[in-house]
Every structure is written in C-alpha cells, then in structure tokens.
Scaffold this motif. Sequence first.
Motif, short mmCIF file in Angstrom:
data_model
loop_
_atom_site.label_atom_id
_atom_site.label_comp_id
_atom_site.label_asym_id
_atom_site.label_seq_id
_atom_site.Cartn_x
_atom_site.Cartn_y
_atom_site.Cartn_z
N LYS A 99 -14.47 1.28 -2.52
CA LYS A 99 -14.79 0.96 -3.91
C LYS A 99 -13.59 0.42 -4.68
N GLY A 100 -12.42 0.88 -4.30
CA GLY A 100 -11.25 0.57 -5.11
C GLY A 100 -10.37 -0.56 -4.63
N PHE A 101 -10.53 -0.97 -3.35
CA PHE A 101 -9.66 -2.00 -2.81
C PHE A 101 -10.49 -2.98 -1.99
N PHE A 102 -10.70 -4.16 -2.55
CA PHE A 102 -11.56 -5.15 -1.91
C PHE A 102 -10.86 -5.89 -0.78
N ASP A 103 -9.53 -5.90 -0.78
CA ASP A 103 -8.78 -6.58 0.26
C ASP A 103 -8.69 -5.68 1.50
N LYS A 104 -9.16 -6.17 2.64
CA LYS A 104 -9.20 -5.36 3.86
C LYS A 104 -7.82 -4.94 4.32
N ALA A 105 -6.84 -5.83 4.20
CA ALA A 105 -5.48 -5.50 4.62
C ALA A 105 -4.92 -4.36 3.77
N GLU A 106 -5.22 -4.36 2.48
CA GLU A 106 -4.76 -3.29 1.61
C GLU A 106 -5.44 -1.97 1.96
N ARG A 107 -6.73 -2.02 2.26
CA ARG A 107 -7.45 -0.80 2.66
C ARG A 107 -6.85 -0.21 3.94
N ARG A 108 -6.59 -1.07 4.91
CA ARG A 108 -6.00 -0.59 6.17
C ARG A 108 -4.64 0.05 5.93
N PHE A 109 -3.85 -0.57 5.08
CA PHE A 109 -2.52 -0.04 4.82
C PHE A 109 -2.58 1.32 4.14
N LEU A 110 -3.49 1.50 3.20
CA LEU A 110 -3.55 2.72 2.40
C LEU A 110 -4.32 3.85 3.06
N LYS A 111 -5.04 3.56 4.12
CA LYS A 111 -5.94 4.54 4.73
C LYS A 111 -5.23 5.84 5.10
N HIS A 112 -4.13 5.77 5.79
CA HIS A 112 -3.44 6.98 6.23
C HIS A 112 -2.99 7.82 5.04
N SER A 113 -2.43 7.18 4.02
CA SER A 113 -1.97 7.91 2.85
C SER A 113 -3.12 8.58 2.10
N SER A 120 0.42 -4.38 -11.54
CA SER A 120 0.68 -5.76 -11.12
C SER A 120 0.43 -5.87 -9.62
N ALA A 121 -0.11 -7.01 -9.22
CA ALA A 121 -0.24 -7.30 -7.80
C ALA A 121 1.09 -7.89 -7.33
N GLY A 122 1.23 -8.10 -6.03
CA GLY A 122 2.50 -8.57 -5.50
C GLY A 122 3.42 -7.40 -5.19
N GLY A 123 4.58 -7.70 -4.64
CA GLY A 123 5.53 -6.65 -4.28
C GLY A 123 5.96 -6.78 -2.83
N ILE A 124 6.49 -5.70 -2.30
CA ILE A 124 6.99 -5.71 -0.92
C ILE A 124 5.84 -5.99 0.04
N ALA A 125 6.04 -6.94 0.95
CA ALA A 125 5.01 -7.29 1.93
C ALA A 125 4.63 -6.07 2.75
N LEU A 126 3.33 -5.78 2.82
CA LEU A 126 2.85 -4.57 3.50
C LEU A 126 3.22 -4.53 4.97
N LEU A 182 4.74 -1.81 -3.83
CA LEU A 182 4.12 -2.42 -2.65
C LEU A 182 3.06 -3.44 -3.06
N ASP A 183 2.77 -4.37 -2.16
CA ASP A 183 1.85 -5.47 -2.47
C ASP A 183 0.38 -5.04 -2.30
N TYR A 184 -0.10 -4.22 -3.23
CA TYR A 184 -1.53 -3.90 -3.31
C TYR A 184 -1.88 -3.74 -4.78
N ALA A 185 -3.13 -3.85 -5.10
CA ALA A 185 -3.62 -3.60 -6.46
C ALA A 185 -5.09 -3.24 -6.36
N GLY A 186 -5.45 -2.09 -6.91
CA GLY A 186 -6.83 -1.63 -6.83
C GLY A 186 -7.63 -1.95 -8.08
N GLU A 187 -8.89 -1.56 -8.04
CA GLU A 187 -9.79 -1.75 -9.16
C GLU A 187 -9.51 -0.73 -10.26
N PHE A 232 -8.07 4.36 -9.14
CA PHE A 232 -7.71 4.04 -7.75
C PHE A 232 -6.21 3.77 -7.59
N ASN A 233 -5.63 3.10 -8.56
CA ASN A 233 -4.21 2.77 -8.46
C ASN A 233 -3.32 4.01 -8.61
#
Length: 455
Positions: free
Chosen positions: A74-88, A383-389, A412-417, A421-422
């Motif tokens: 629901k909070g992160f539409f970008d798949k790469a961001e979801r994968r990165f945040l999953k463990h945390s 803000s979006a952008g930041g350190i490359a995941l 970090l380079d993610y931004a949620g809805e 979520f953020n």
Amino acid sequence: MALKGDLLIVGGGASGMLAALGARDTLRNLHIPDDAFTIILLERNARQGAKLRISGGGKCNVTHEGESGELLLKGFFDKAERRFLKHSFFSFTNSDLCSLLDRYGVKTAARPDGKVFPVSERAADVLKAFEAMLLDAGINMISSCRASALKRDSEQFTVDSSRGQFNSSALILAVGGVSYATTGTTGDGLAFARKFGHSVIDPSPALAPVVTKKVPPADLVGVSLRSVTLFVSVSHERVERRGDVLITHRGLTGPAVLSLSRQIAKFALQHRAAELYVDLFPAHTSTELQELFLQHARKNGTQMVRKFLQSAPIAPPSGSFAIFPYGTIPTALVPFIMRHAALEPDVRWSELKKDERKSLLDVLKRFPMGTVKSVPLDEGEVSAGGIALKEVNPKTMESRLVPGLYCCGELLDYAGEIGGFNLQAAFSTGWTAGRNAAERLAGGKHPNAGSSHLR
C-alpha cells in the motif's frame, strides 16, 4: 581532544533515535553493560525529533495498520523500494512500534483509513516518549551539534562538528533528506555520502503541494473535493490517485495531491507540460454516468442543471446518485462546471441538447485544475532521491562500499505514500541499522539477539 564512542549516530530524527534504541536493545540482549559500550547521538537542533514534532499537522501519523507485507504494497509502489525495505519492515514492525510507545504511556489507535495516531493526537507526546526511551537506554545525546566533516581511516570514523571532534568504531548516517529545511534536513547527509564514494540520486519532491501556473480563482480557494480522482496527463501518459483535493491560493494540496506529487515532479523536471484534472465521479464510467443523466432528465425535465449539480453527490458509489459520506459537489464549483461545459446558467434538463449533455459529462469526468508550474521541494513531507539502494545492504543497512558505515531513513532513495508509511520506514531502517551495527561491534550475533527487551 576528540570524544571517543563505540557507535556514533549522526542525526536525531525518527531513524536516528530508533538506531540508538535498536543498538542498545541488542547490546543488552547480549548482556553487555551500558557503561561498557558508548552510543553517541549527534543532533544539529536543540532537541531531537524536530520533524517528528510537526508531522501529521502536529498530530503525528506514526504508522499504518496492517501486516508488514500489506504496508509495503500500500505504501510503496516502486518494486525495488519494496524489496529493499522488506527485511526492515519485518524486523521492526508497526506492532513493535506501537508496543514500544505504549510502554512509555502513549496509546495509539488506527483510523478507518488505516492511519495510526497517538490517541492524544499530540506529536509532542510521541517525542516525549522517545526522549524518555533514549534516557533509559543510556544514550549520550549531544544537541545543537552540526557535523561539518566526516572521514574514515583504517581504525575509526572521525566526525568534525560545531561541538568538537568525535571518533567511533562504527558510524550511522541518519540525517534525513532535504524536505522541511527549517527542521535541519538541508542535504548534509547527501554530501557526506558522496564523500564516502556513494552514488546519490538527485533529490526530488514527494508528498508535496503543487503550484499551478495560473492561480485558482479566489472563489475556489479553500474548496475541498472529497474522494475524487486526481490525474495528470502528459502527452499520452496518465497517472492518477484517488483521495481528497484541496484548492489553495497557489494551486493544490490534500492527500491525493501529495500522493501524486512525486510523479508530477518528475514530469516537471523533464520540462513536460503537465495538465491536472479531477474526476468528480470516479466510480462511474462515462457510459454509466450518461445513462444516469438521461434517467434524471426524463423524470426532472424542468429542473435547472445548475440546481441539480448543487445537490448532486460527489464521488458516489457505482450505479447510484445517492448522497455518500463525501457529501455533495461544492456549490462554489458549480458555476465553473457550467462555464467549462459552455452551458447557460439557467438551462434546464429538458432544454439540454445532446452535445451539451456530452460536454457536461466530459467536464465532470475531466474537470481542469490547471497546468503545473512547480512542486516545491522544501515543502514536501519527505523527499525522494538519496543514496542509491543498490549500494546499501537491505538486511543490515550497512554500506556495501564502506565497512562499518550504516545509512537509514530518508537519506536513502525511497519515498512512500501518505499515511504513516515513511515514518514506519524511518523507524524500521533505523532499528535495523542500530541493531546490526551493535552486533558487528560486539563480535557477532548472540543466540538470544532475536528477542527484544524494548518490544
């Protein structure tokens, strides 16, 4: 003379505070006394959590309800961001956060839309609880301390600051992005990351208001459109969000606008003219809406179309014109609907020609809200952008380039809805960074390190 610590955390916002708490919790679980391991938290403001105090309009939407997997979807539409945040997200959940706050006297509750707030609706209560946690955890908190330079040699990290020099065996960067610069997030962390060799995606607005080239008419300023679909159309590309839209003296804001602002900003950065529209009947197709119009006209031919619009529901459920919880079309908007549809103010349903009825239909499904002028970066909640995941290990938050360096939160380079979520991402990545930094320095994972004293 430099002050020496085992773990140094730069940034005392949501992610930095949780990094400190996660580290201490892990160390206590490893039976390491507090006085045997020094954790130093540097904060450039006079008090930790400056941005936390103003979040959610001062009410502090701390997280969102649901299982961790649901939050990611629901909070992160970008798949790469979801994968990165999953463990945390699974390592430190929204339930963990609420339990932690509850232990310090802050009860939380979810609203019907899933947003979780303190029952008191006071961000100050949340911050006060975190300050008490940090005190109980024996964290060495140094405020009004702005880091100016960071470096690493083979033995340690060194931080030069306005309060002197600090050395540590491990370093956590939790300095945030570039939104709300008045709270201290002025992009220092991005410069530090580049100094350590990290790739940085240029910051862009997210969860920000939109400024239109032509300011809205004075009669519409302050008008709220409930549960409409806001969409932006560029060439043949269309992106949309459903939610409330508030018309301001400069343009638009509200949940749907904030949610869509990241994509709108991308169009603006590409110098592509982005046109904004709202669909006042998002649950109806044009064909369904036309049929409802015809049925209404047959029964109410003498009624003025203007009067109908003044009492018509906004965003009703499919197949119905019944008044829904979102109320009616705002009266102030009706003259503009009539004008855009090129209809006379007093035209009646029985007088409406086929092409006029189609024009009205088109306007209701595609009411123009203006051309985008800008999406202010400094006014975004994040803000979006930041350190490359790809340059950070998602299971530990440790840099893949610099051993002993950890990065978390909005840096970090993610931004949620919108919806908590953020903040949850900041809490979760901060906890993960702190816990893994502590384990690394303590010489490896202890068999009991999975259970937490703080939860």
